[in-house]
Design a protein around this motif. Sequence first.
Motif, PDB file in Angstrom:
ATOM      1  N   LYS A 306      -2.696  -8.264   7.155  1.00  0.00           N
ATOM      2  CA  LYS A 306      -4.092  -8.702   7.023  1.00  0.00           C
ATOM      3  C   LYS A 306      -4.290 -10.178   7.378  1.00  0.00           C
ATOM      4  CE  LYS A 306      -5.215  -5.242   3.494  1.00  0.00           C
ATOM      5  NZ  LYS A 306      -5.509  -4.996   2.062  1.00  0.00           N
ATOM      6  N   GLN A 328      -5.288   0.924   9.839  1.00  0.00           N
ATOM      7  CA  GLN A 328      -6.521   0.151   9.973  1.00  0.00           C
ATOM      8  C   GLN A 328      -6.229  -1.341  10.109  1.00  0.00           C
ATOM      9  OE1 GLN A 328      -9.758   1.565  10.341  1.00  0.00           O
ATOM     10  NE2 GLN A 328      -9.942  -0.511  11.131  1.00  0.00           N
ATOM     11  N   SER A 329      -5.273  -1.830   9.305  1.00  0.00           N
ATOM     12  CA  SER A 329      -4.915  -3.252   9.390  1.00  0.00           C
ATOM     13  C   SER A 329      -4.305  -3.586  10.745  1.00  0.00           C
ATOM     14  CB  SER A 329      -3.926  -3.617   8.273  1.00  0.00           C
ATOM     15  OG  SER A 329      -4.538  -3.491   7.009  1.00  0.00           O
ATOM     16  N   GLU A 331      -4.937  -2.011  13.587  1.00  0.00           N
ATOM     17  CA  GLU A 331      -6.006  -2.009  14.587  1.00  0.00           C
ATOM     18  C   GLU A 331      -6.890  -3.257  14.455  1.00  0.00           C
ATOM     19  OE1 GLU A 331      -9.152   0.902  16.815  1.00  0.00           O
ATOM     20  OE2 GLU A 331      -8.362   1.546  14.874  1.00  0.00           O
ATOM     21  N   ASN A 332      -7.131  -3.679  13.227  1.00  0.00           N
ATOM     22  CA  ASN A 332      -7.924  -4.905  13.028  1.00  0.00           C
ATOM     23  C   ASN A 332      -7.260  -6.100  13.697  1.00  0.00           C
ATOM     24  OD1 ASN A 332      -9.776  -3.441  11.569  1.00  0.00           O
ATOM     25  ND2 ASN A 332      -9.021  -4.091   9.573  1.00  0.00           N
ATOM     26  N   LYS A 359      -1.086   8.760  16.504  1.00  0.00           N
ATOM     27  CA  LYS A 359      -2.140   7.777  16.205  1.00  0.00           C
ATOM     28  C   LYS A 359      -1.742   6.399  16.728  1.00  0.00           C
ATOM     29  CE  LYS A 359      -4.172  10.027  12.141  1.00  0.00           C
ATOM     30  NZ  LYS A 359      -5.512  10.198  12.732  1.00  0.00           N
TER      31      LYS A 359
END
Length: 459
Positions: A306, A328-329, A331-332, A359
Motif C-alpha cells: 500500500k 487490489q493493492s 493493481e493500485n 488474474k
Amino acid sequence: MEIQEIHQKLEKQCASDYRINEIILFAYPFRRVRINATVNKSPEKSIQQIYSVLLKTILEGYTKEDDLIKFLGLHKEDFILRELYFLRERGFADLTSGNWIVTDQGKDFIKDNSILKILEEEEFEFLFDTVSNEIVLKEFRLNSQKDIENKLSSEFDFEHKSPEILNDKNEQLSDIYKRQNNGKAYLVDYDKSKILFDKKECNDYYLIEYIPRKGKENELEPFIEVRNFDKEITLEKRITKVLSKKYPAILYQFSNSERTALAEIEEDDYEVLDEFQTSVTPQTNISTTETLSVWETQAKFEEALKTVTNKILIESPWIKKATLNYIQSIENALGKGIAVIILYGIESNDEHHFGTIEKLRSLERKYSKSFHLIHLPTHFQNKNNYQMTGTHRKLVIKDDEYYIQGSFNFLSFNKKEGQKIANEESILINNKVIDKWKTVIKEYELDDKILDGKQKYGG
C-alpha cells in the motif's frame, strides 16, 4: 447430500490404512458439440428380412420380374422393383439378359444379414473434455450449480465453433460413435468446418483426497478419487485418471487449507535467518534489522504493497488463493506506474492456484511495462540454467527502503489471527537494500532493463 454424509459413507469403504483428508465439490468443464456426420448403418431388421426373402426367391428359380412379383403376391407399383435395384447397387444381386441372379456377396448376406450397411447423414452430439483434450460419449446429462465456488479451469480452449476442436480427433470420434450405437453403426466422415452446435458447460463432481493414517506416512502415498454427483457417489474412473496425473497440484486450485508440506518450517529457512542476522553490519545509532512474528510479517507485507512509491519485488515459491487478498493493492500500485516484480515457482513442488495465476496474468497483460510475473523454473530453462530449478526463498524488497526475508510464504499464507498455525519468523533489514536489488537481478539473470528510469537502484 451433505459433505458429512458423504464422508461417513466413503469412510466405511476406505482402506484401513487410509483416511479421508478432504472432500471438495467442484465443476468440471466440457463443451457440448454437435456435427453433421456421414454414417454407415445396418438397415432395420424388417427390411433385412425382406432383402433376404427376395434373394432366396431368386435362388429358387424365380428370376424374371413378373415371376417374382407373382410369386410374392405383389404388384409392379409396390416397392419390389426399387428394392431389387437397391440390392443390385450394393452388389448383392445382378440383372443379366432380363434375369435376376444372386451374387456371391448376396449369398453371404443370406447367411449373415448384418453385412449390409447403408450410408446416411445424421447429427452426432458428443462432449469435448477441455481438461484432457478428449472426445467423450454424451451418456449423462450435464448438471452444474451456477454458484459453485470451485470451477476447474479449461486447459484446451478454442473460439466458438472452431474447427480446431476436432483436430486429430478422427479416431476418438469414430470410437465414441461406435460405442454410442453399440457397434451397429460406424462413423464414415464429417465436416469439421461446419460445427452445428458448440456450448461451454460443466458437470459437478466430488474430489476426494485420501492420505495415509498416522504411522503409515512413510509406507503409503496419498491419492485422490473423483466421485459422481449422484445418490451412491459412484466412482468416475475416467476423470479420476485425468486428475490423478495432476495431483497434488490440482488440489491447490480448490483448497484454502495449508497443506502439511507447505506449512512446515524447513531447516534452510532458519539458516537464511542466521545468515542475515550475522552478515549485516550495524551502523551507529541505526537499527538495521528487526525480527517480525507471523502476524507482524503479514501486516508489514500488506503495508509495503500500500505504501510502495517506486518498485517492489516479491519472491515466494507458491501462488495460492491467499494472493487474492493482495490483488487490489498490486493493481493500485501498477496504476501509479510502480514496478511490481513477482518471482515464483519451484520445480519439485510447483503447485499453484491457477485461477489466481490467471488474474495475475491478466494484470500483466494490462500493465505490460511495469508488471513482471516470472515463473522461475521456466525462466531458468529459457536461460539454459539447469543448476537452478526455482525458489524456496521468501523475500520482499520495497523501494530502496528495506527488505523482508524469512520463512513466511507471502503469496500462499492464508490464515487469520487466532487460527492454528506453524510458527514463522522474518527479518526486516533496512541496510544495503540497493545491493540486495542488484544481487537478485544478477542472481536470476533478469534483464537489467526490468527497472527503468526512476525505478533504477537508488532512484
